[in-house]
Design a protein around this motif. Structure first.
Motif, PDB file in Angstrom:
ATOM      1  N   ILE A  35       0.809  -1.179  -0.169  1.00  0.00           N
ATOM      2  CA  ILE A  35      -0.154  -0.109  -0.301  1.00  0.00           C
ATOM      3  C   ILE A  35       0.614   1.290  -0.097  1.00  0.00           C
ATOM      4  O   ILE A  35       2.024   1.398   0.983  1.00  0.00           O
ATOM      5  CB  ILE A  35      -0.926  -0.374   1.322  1.00  0.00           C
ATOM      6  N   LEU A  36       0.538   2.261  -0.503  1.00  0.00           N
ATOM      7  CA  LEU A  36       1.473   3.867  -1.035  1.00  0.00           C
ATOM      8  C   LEU A  36       0.398   4.147  -0.473  1.00  0.00           C
ATOM      9  O   LEU A  36      -0.653   4.759  -1.115  1.00  0.00           O
ATOM     10  CB  LEU A  36       2.095   3.871  -2.500  1.00  0.00           C
ATOM     11  N   GLY A  38      -0.138  12.398  -8.246  1.00  0.00           N
ATOM     12  CA  GLY A  38       0.524  10.865  -7.681  1.00  0.00           C
ATOM     13  C   GLY A  38      -0.442   9.666  -7.345  1.00  0.00           C
ATOM     14  O   GLY A  38       0.293   8.820  -7.395  1.00  0.00           O
ATOM     15  N   LEU A  39      -1.938   9.996  -7.093  1.00  0.00           N
ATOM     16  CA  LEU A  39      -2.694   9.066  -7.486  1.00  0.00           C
ATOM     17  C   LEU A  39      -2.501   7.884  -8.595  1.00  0.00           C
ATOM     18  O   LEU A  39      -2.736   7.296  -8.978  1.00  0.00           O
ATOM     19  CB  LEU A  39      -4.334   8.681  -7.343  1.00  0.00           C
ATOM     20  N   GLU A  40      -2.549   8.871  -9.393  1.00  0.00           N
ATOM     21  CA  GLU A  40      -2.346   8.131 -11.330  1.00  0.00           C
ATOM     22  C   GLU A  40      -0.948   8.111 -11.072  1.00  0.00           C
ATOM     23  O   GLU A  40      -0.699   7.062 -12.044  1.00  0.00           O
ATOM     24  CB  GLU A  40      -2.955   9.632 -11.787  1.00  0.00           C
ATOM     25  N   ALA A  41      -0.035   7.724 -10.490  1.00  0.00           N
ATOM     26  CA  ALA A  41       1.384   7.476 -10.305  1.00  0.00           C
ATOM     27  C   ALA A  41       1.482   6.282 -10.039  1.00  0.00           C
ATOM     28  O   ALA A  41       2.759   5.361 -10.098  1.00  0.00           O
ATOM     29  CB  ALA A  41       1.969   8.660  -9.860  1.00  0.00           C
ATOM     30  N   TYR A  75      -4.144   8.980   0.210  1.00  0.00           N
ATOM     31  CA  TYR A  75      -3.273  10.426   0.451  1.00  0.00           C
ATOM     32  C   TYR A  75      -3.206  11.169   1.878  1.00  0.00           C
ATOM     33  O   TYR A  75      -4.551  10.483   2.588  1.00  0.00           O
ATOM     34  CB  TYR A  75      -3.547  11.536  -0.161  1.00  0.00           C
ATOM     35  N   LEU A  76      -2.518  11.375   2.274  1.00  0.00           N
ATOM     36  CA  LEU A  76      -2.766  12.440   3.805  1.00  0.00           C
ATOM     37  C   LEU A  76      -2.233  13.852   3.220  1.00  0.00           C
ATOM     38  O   LEU A  76      -1.111  14.081   3.002  1.00  0.00           O
ATOM     39  CB  LEU A  76      -2.223  11.759   5.099  1.00  0.00           C
ATOM     40  N   VAL A  77      -3.157  14.073   4.292  1.00  0.00           N
ATOM     41  CA  VAL A  77      -2.731  15.999   4.476  1.00  0.00           C
ATOM     42  C   VAL A  77      -1.685  16.043   5.993  1.00  0.00           C
ATOM     43  O   VAL A  77      -2.073  16.286   6.611  1.00  0.00           O
ATOM     44  CB  VAL A  77      -4.013  16.977   3.716  1.00  0.00           C
ATOM     45  N   LYS A  78      -0.962  17.254   5.165  1.00  0.00           N
ATOM     46  CA  LYS A  78      -0.100  17.039   5.993  1.00  0.00           C
ATOM     47  C   LYS A  78      -1.103  18.611   6.400  1.00  0.00           C
ATOM     48  O   LYS A  78      -1.299  19.386   6.525  1.00  0.00           O
ATOM     49  CB  LYS A  78       1.237  17.081   6.005  1.00  0.00           C
ATOM     50  N   LEU A  85     -11.352   7.947  -5.453  1.00  0.00           N
ATOM     51  CA  LEU A  85     -12.404   7.108  -5.446  1.00  0.00           C
ATOM     52  C   LEU A  85     -12.318   7.540  -7.312  1.00  0.00           C
ATOM     53  O   LEU A  85     -11.906   6.343  -8.328  1.00  0.00           O
ATOM     54  CB  LEU A  85     -13.474   7.217  -5.109  1.00  0.00           C
ATOM     55  N   ASP A  86     -11.897   8.341  -7.788  1.00  0.00           N
ATOM     56  CA  ASP A  86     -12.050   9.510  -9.201  1.00  0.00           C
ATOM     57  C   ASP A  86     -11.230   8.757  -9.763  1.00  0.00           C
ATOM     58  O   ASP A  86     -11.163   8.313 -11.155  1.00  0.00           O
ATOM     59  CB  ASP A  86     -12.722  10.534  -9.079  1.00  0.00           C
ATOM     60  N   VAL A  87     -10.392   8.921  -9.134  1.00  0.00           N
ATOM     61  CA  VAL A  87      -9.205   8.221  -9.671  1.00  0.00           C
ATOM     62  C   VAL A  87      -8.707   6.929  -9.941  1.00  0.00           C
ATOM     63  O   VAL A  87      -8.060   6.387 -10.925  1.00  0.00           O
ATOM     64  CB  VAL A  87      -7.696   9.197  -9.405  1.00  0.00           C
ATOM     65  N   HIS A  88      -9.225   5.750  -9.037  1.00  0.00           N
ATOM     66  CA  HIS A  88      -8.829   4.880  -9.571  1.00  0.00           C
ATOM     67  C   HIS A  88      -9.884   3.867 -10.304  1.00  0.00           C
ATOM     68  O   HIS A  88      -9.611   2.813 -10.767  1.00  0.00           O
ATOM     69  CB  HIS A  88      -9.476   4.353  -8.034  1.00  0.00           C
ATOM     70  N   VAL A  89     -11.233   5.064 -10.126  1.00  0.00           N
ATOM     71  CA  VAL A  89     -12.018   4.462 -11.301  1.00  0.00           C
ATOM     72  C   VAL A  89     -11.605   4.775 -12.444  1.00  0.00           C
ATOM     73  O   VAL A  89     -11.567   3.714 -13.542  1.00  0.00           O
ATOM     74  CB  VAL A  89     -13.172   5.461 -11.356  1.00  0.00           C
TER      75      VAL A  89
END
Length: 240
Positions: free
Chosen positions: A76-77, A92-95, A100-103, A193-197
């Motif tokens: 898991i990345l 990043g998701l597309e890569a 992701y988590l926000v700082k 979700l949108d990027v993974h779909v």
């Protein structure tokens, strides 16, 4: 057996806090402060999860993300990003990132998200093979084939497709998918979700075109979510 987590973070304060907190929760932790060192660690040490800061001093974080996905295809990345860098999240998701988590990262959210990811990445104990047209989702083996050809998916892409395939022709809300595939306590943007779909659609369409196979389509339900459907009717005015 403790989970193995790789942190790639150049900020020593953040890195120390993450390493200490994760160790206190029983994880085996490897912390590297540069992209080069992180990639070297990933090439030599199998890990269950990676926490990757996109703002690294030596290498482009998105490129590190791509190389990590190749080096650790089953892990898991999770990328760490600043609140002002929304586009970095999508890129990043597309890569290859799963989440992701926000700082600044809240430790309670971090641990909840990690538990959810590691639990789901262990794989389902249900012995289920779900054929939909020429697409077959083998939950036990975490394997997807199209007309006998294996479809290579990232961990979260598989989880998402398996969830959709569990109830074909059923409308699943965005909230349901985020809760059951990512985190039951998820809140905020659902761009993950949108990027993974989008990635799933592209991969399924590519292998279907190459094999001339009959595969289901992930149909967008505006204002609600998605539905996995074999031979959906042509939409009149709605775009996918």
């Amino acid at each position: 057996m403790p989970s193995r987590i790789l942190i790639i973070e150049d900020d020593s304060t953040i890195g120390n806090v993450l390493e200490s907190s994760l160790r206190s929760h029983g994880h085996q932790v490897f912390w590297e402060s540069t992209g080069t060192a992180g990639l070297a660690r990933a090439a030599s040490t199998p890990v269950d999860l990676v926490l990757l800061d996109l703002g690294l001093p030596d290498l482009d974080g998105v490129e590190v993300c791509r190389q990590l996905r190749r080096a650790q295809p089953g892990s898991i990345l999770v990328i760490l990003t600043a609140r002002s860098a929304e586009m970095d999240v999508v890129v990043g998701l597309e890569a290859g990132a799963d989440d992701y988590l926000v700082k600044p990262v809240r430790l309670t959210e971090l641990h909840a998200r990690i538990r959810a990811h590691l639990r789901r990445n262990e794989g389902s104990t249900a012995r289920a093979v779900r054929p939909i047209g020429d697409l077959v989702v083998d939950v036990t083996r975490r394997r997807v084939t199209v007309a006998g050809h294996e479809l290579r998916l990232r961990p979260k892409e598989f989880d998402l497709l398996a969830r959709l395939a569990a109830q074909p022709d059923v409308a699943l809300s965005r909230e349901t998918l985020m809760s059951e595939v990512w985190d039951e306590h998820w809140y905020g943007s659902t761009k993950t979700l949108d990027v993974h779909v989008a990635a799933l659609r592209r991969k399924i369409e590519e292998i279907a075109a190459a094999t001339k196979a009959r595969v289901p389509e992930i149909v967008t339900l505006r204002g609600h979510g998605y539905r996995l459907e074999l031979d959906p009717p042509e939409p009149r005015n709605a775009a996918r």
